[in-house]
Each structure stands twice: as structure tokens, then as C-alpha cells.
Enzyme design. Structure first.
Site, mmCIF file in Angstrom:
data_model
loop_
_atom_site.group_PDB
_atom_site.id
_atom_site.type_symbol
_atom_site.label_atom_id
_atom_site.label_comp_id
_atom_site.label_asym_id
_atom_site.label_seq_id
_atom_site.Cartn_x
_atom_site.Cartn_y
_atom_site.Cartn_z
ATOM 1 N N TYR A 55 14.303 -14.290 -9.636
ATOM 2 C CA TYR A 55 14.985 -15.053 -8.422
ATOM 3 C C TYR A 55 14.418 -15.871 -7.541
ATOM 4 O O TYR A 55 14.975 -16.541 -7.080
ATOM 5 C CB TYR A 55 14.931 -13.739 -7.414
ATOM 6 C CG TYR A 55 15.423 -12.391 -7.863
ATOM 7 C CD1 TYR A 55 16.217 -12.205 -8.980
ATOM 8 C CD2 TYR A 55 15.360 -11.079 -6.918
ATOM 9 C CE1 TYR A 55 16.332 -10.975 -9.553
ATOM 10 C CE2 TYR A 55 15.773 -10.078 -7.447
ATOM 11 C CZ TYR A 55 16.500 -9.880 -8.693
ATOM 12 O OH TYR A 55 16.980 -8.489 -9.002
ATOM 13 N N HIS A 113 11.838 -6.314 -16.103
ATOM 14 C CA HIS A 113 13.132 -6.482 -15.473
ATOM 15 C C HIS A 113 14.429 -6.019 -16.533
ATOM 16 O O HIS A 113 15.341 -5.561 -16.224
ATOM 17 C CB HIS A 113 13.397 -7.831 -15.399
ATOM 18 C CG HIS A 113 14.388 -8.273 -14.274
ATOM 19 N ND1 HIS A 113 14.290 -9.305 -13.365
ATOM 20 C CD2 HIS A 113 15.573 -7.935 -13.831
ATOM 21 C CE1 HIS A 113 15.405 -9.411 -12.564
ATOM 22 N NE2 HIS A 113 15.954 -8.370 -12.970
ATOM 23 N N SER A 144 13.397 -1.346 -15.373
ATOM 24 C CA SER A 144 14.587 -1.811 -14.930
ATOM 25 C C SER A 144 15.495 -1.992 -16.222
ATOM 26 O O SER A 144 15.005 -2.493 -17.149
ATOM 27 C CB SER A 144 14.614 -2.979 -14.194
ATOM 28 O OG SER A 144 16.051 -3.271 -13.568
ATOM 29 N N GLN A 177 15.037 1.159 -12.258
ATOM 30 C CA GLN A 177 16.262 0.605 -11.690
ATOM 31 C C GLN A 177 17.361 0.062 -12.511
ATOM 32 O O GLN A 177 17.135 -0.595 -13.608
ATOM 33 C CB GLN A 177 15.668 -0.707 -10.899
ATOM 34 C CG GLN A 177 16.688 -1.707 -10.104
ATOM 35 C CD GLN A 177 16.070 -2.817 -9.308
ATOM 36 O OE1 GLN A 177 16.760 -3.652 -9.546
ATOM 37 N NE2 GLN A 177 14.798 -2.566 -8.654
ATOM 38 N N ARG A 252 26.364 -8.134 7.865
ATOM 39 C CA ARG A 252 26.571 -7.025 6.712
ATOM 40 C C ARG A 252 25.218 -6.568 6.456
ATOM 41 O O ARG A 252 25.080 -5.345 5.758
ATOM 42 C CB ARG A 252 26.970 -7.828 5.358
ATOM 43 C CG ARG A 252 28.563 -8.207 5.408
ATOM 44 C CD ARG A 252 29.092 -8.302 4.170
ATOM 45 N NE ARG A 252 30.501 -8.813 4.194
ATOM 46 C CZ ARG A 252 31.044 -9.794 3.811
ATOM 47 N NH1 ARG A 252 30.240 -10.861 3.125
ATOM 48 N NH2 ARG A 252 32.197 -10.449 4.143
#
Length: 289
Positions: A55, A113, A144, A177, A252
Site C-alpha cells: 500500500y 498477503h 490473507s 483475511q 463515510r
């Protein structure tokens, strides 16, 4: 269970550490806004930030943690091994980079990941994470995007390590995840985790907004005075998942936390059992390398 939850609720992982029941995701959050939006999430009441090496925003997330004035022990921070950094040495370098960029004393959760790179690379990555956990740098570890076949493979490796080094020395899968929502409920993976006490996190819990016009969501939203996103996040909570909604819009971020003042009935939860397998993101669970 879920009707007693609040934004302060936590689950206990197999590692013995606690994880907040709601997280704030920062996938595709630009580095130059990450600090600001993470700080806003803390003001709203979130205490759980889900980042990753890929990220490219671990540093600003950590800056927000430091500037928040909230005790470090009250905030839960996650990062993840990049798919291109699989294997023992590459994962050790990934962990070192996370610490150099965040300057945190410890990281709460570090996940693999995706299950790419082949069996030996996956084993090497797990071993590197395990060593970092045993050294106290990482508190909990997990995976994940693992399919059941990947989970079975890792469980076998953990048992191998225990046979060599003693019970509890192979590590524990504290968290898994996945993309999870009514159009991708992954019952096989969920059952695997439930049987073993693995905490399940849900990314893309609001399906990137692609299903907001579904009649069932509109109907439930009207009944409860909630948005489609809030209904989907409530579904996730009631499934026992830890949803990780992401937004850079302050309103949001707030809306996504306003999900603890209503409860879907058992019949309404059943209405959201679509049986579909419709990912809105990537799906490494099906990989076989």
C-alpha cells in the site's frame, strides 16, 4: 454476540492478544492523505488500521498513531508481506523495511498477503514471521487470501515445526483475511477457521459499492434507516467477521462506524445468503503454485 458489540469491542486471538472488532482499511489510500484520514478514523473511535507493504502508506499510518495522543497499546496496526517478497530472506527484509518506515516498537499483526511463490517460499515466509514474533517485534501472525489447500499446507508445516522444536513452537494462525460479503461468503474457508479459532477479517466488505442497488439491501436500509454500506458491515459483524471498510471521505469513515445501534434478524441474515461466488477484487485463494 454481535448485538452486544460496540466500536470498542475486541476478540482474543490464538496468540493471546486482542484485536478490535472493526478495522479501518487503507488500501489505495495515497501516502499524502493517509496520516490525515487515519487520524480522523481515530477521532471517530476506530483503533485498528489495516495497512500493507504494497500500500506504500505504512509510514504515514504510523505517524498518525504517534500524533493521535492515544496510547500505543490501544491501537492495533497491521502490515503484510508483499507477494513479491515471499521466502525467508525476502520476508525478513520486508519486516525490516516496515520497522524502518514506521519506527514503531512493535507491529500488532503481520500477514502473508497472498499464497504466491510456491510451497518452499510460503514456508520460508512463515518461518521469518514466526522468528519476528518470537523476538517480540510482531505480536501476532496470520495469512490473507489463502485457500483451504494453502491453509492445510501451512497447518502441516506448523505441525512439522512443533515436532522438531516442541509444542507451540510452530506458531499459530491468529488471523485470516479474505474478501468476504454476501456474494462471496466462502463457507469452506470460514468453517476451516471457525474449527480452529482463527479470527476472520473481511476486506471489500461493502463490495466496492457495486451492490448498493440490490433490492434486499435497499429494503433493509429503509427498514433500519441505514445505508447499504452499513447493512453490509452489520452483516459482516453478525457473521463474526472483523470488517475492514476503507474510505478517504470523512463522512463515510464516520458512517461506516455507525453500525452498532441495530441488528439484522436471523431471517434477514438468511436473505443475504446468496450462494454466489462473485469476487470484486483479486482471488489468490484459487492459485495452485
Amino acid at each position: 454476540m454481535a448485538h452486544d458489540l460496540s466500536i470498542k469491542s475486541e476478540y482474543t486471538m490464538l496468540s493471546g492478544h486482542k484485536i478490535p472488532a472493526l478495522g479501518y482499511g487503507v488500501y489505495q489510500t495515497p501516502a499524502d492523505v493517509a496520516e490525515e484520514v487515519v487520524l480522523h478514523s481515530f477521532k471517530v473511535g476506530y483503533r485498528h488500521v489495516d495497512s500493507a507493504r504494497v500500500y506504500r502508506n505504512e509510514g504515514p499510518c504510523a505517524e498518525a498513531i504517534k500524533k493521535s495522543g492515544i496510547p500505543r497499546s490501544d491501537i492495533f496496526f497491521t502490515s503484510k508481506v508483499p507477494p513479491r517478497a515471499m521466502g525467508y530472506e525476502a520476508t525478513k527484509s520486508s519486516i525490516t523495511s516496515s520497522f524502518s518506515q514506521t519506527r514503531l516498537d512493535y507491529i500488532d499483526l503481520y500477514l502473508i498477503h497472498a499464497p504466491y511463490g510456491g510451497k518452499e517460499a510460503r514456508r520460508g515466509t512463515w518461518l521469518a514471521l514466526l522468528e519476528a514474533q518470537q523476538a517480540g517485534r510482531i505480536r501476532s501472525i496470520g495469512v490473507s487470501n489463502y485457500g483451504v489447500h494453502h491453509l492445510d499446507e501451512l497447518e502441516s508445516y506448523i505441525q512439522e515445526l512443533e515436532a522438531q522444536h516442541g509444542k507451540g513452537k510452530g506458531g499459530e494462525i491468529s488471523v485470516g483475511q479474505w474478501e468476504l460479503h454476501p456474494w462471496l461468503a466462502r463457507p469452506d474457508i470460514v468453517e476451516w477457521c471457525r474449527e480452529r479459532g482463527v479470527v476472520i477479517q473481511a476486506y471489500c466488505p461493502i463490495v466496492r459499492g457495486q451492490r448498493f442497488e440490490e433490492p434486499v439491501l435497499k429494503g433493509l436500509g429503509e427498514k433500519y434507516g441505514k445505508t447499504a454500506a452499513q447493512v453490509l458491515l452489520r452483516w459482516s459483524l453478525q457473521k463474526g467477521f472483523v470488517p475492514l471498510p476503507k474510505s478517504v471521505t470523512p463522512s463515510r469513515i464516520e458512517e461506516n462506524a455507525e453500525i452498532f445501534d441495530f441488528r439484522l434478524t436471523d431471517e434477514e441474515m438468511k436473505l443475504l445468503e446468496t450462494g454466489e461466488y462473485a469476487p470484486c477484487s483479486w482471488d489468490p485463494t484459487t492459485s495452485n503454485d
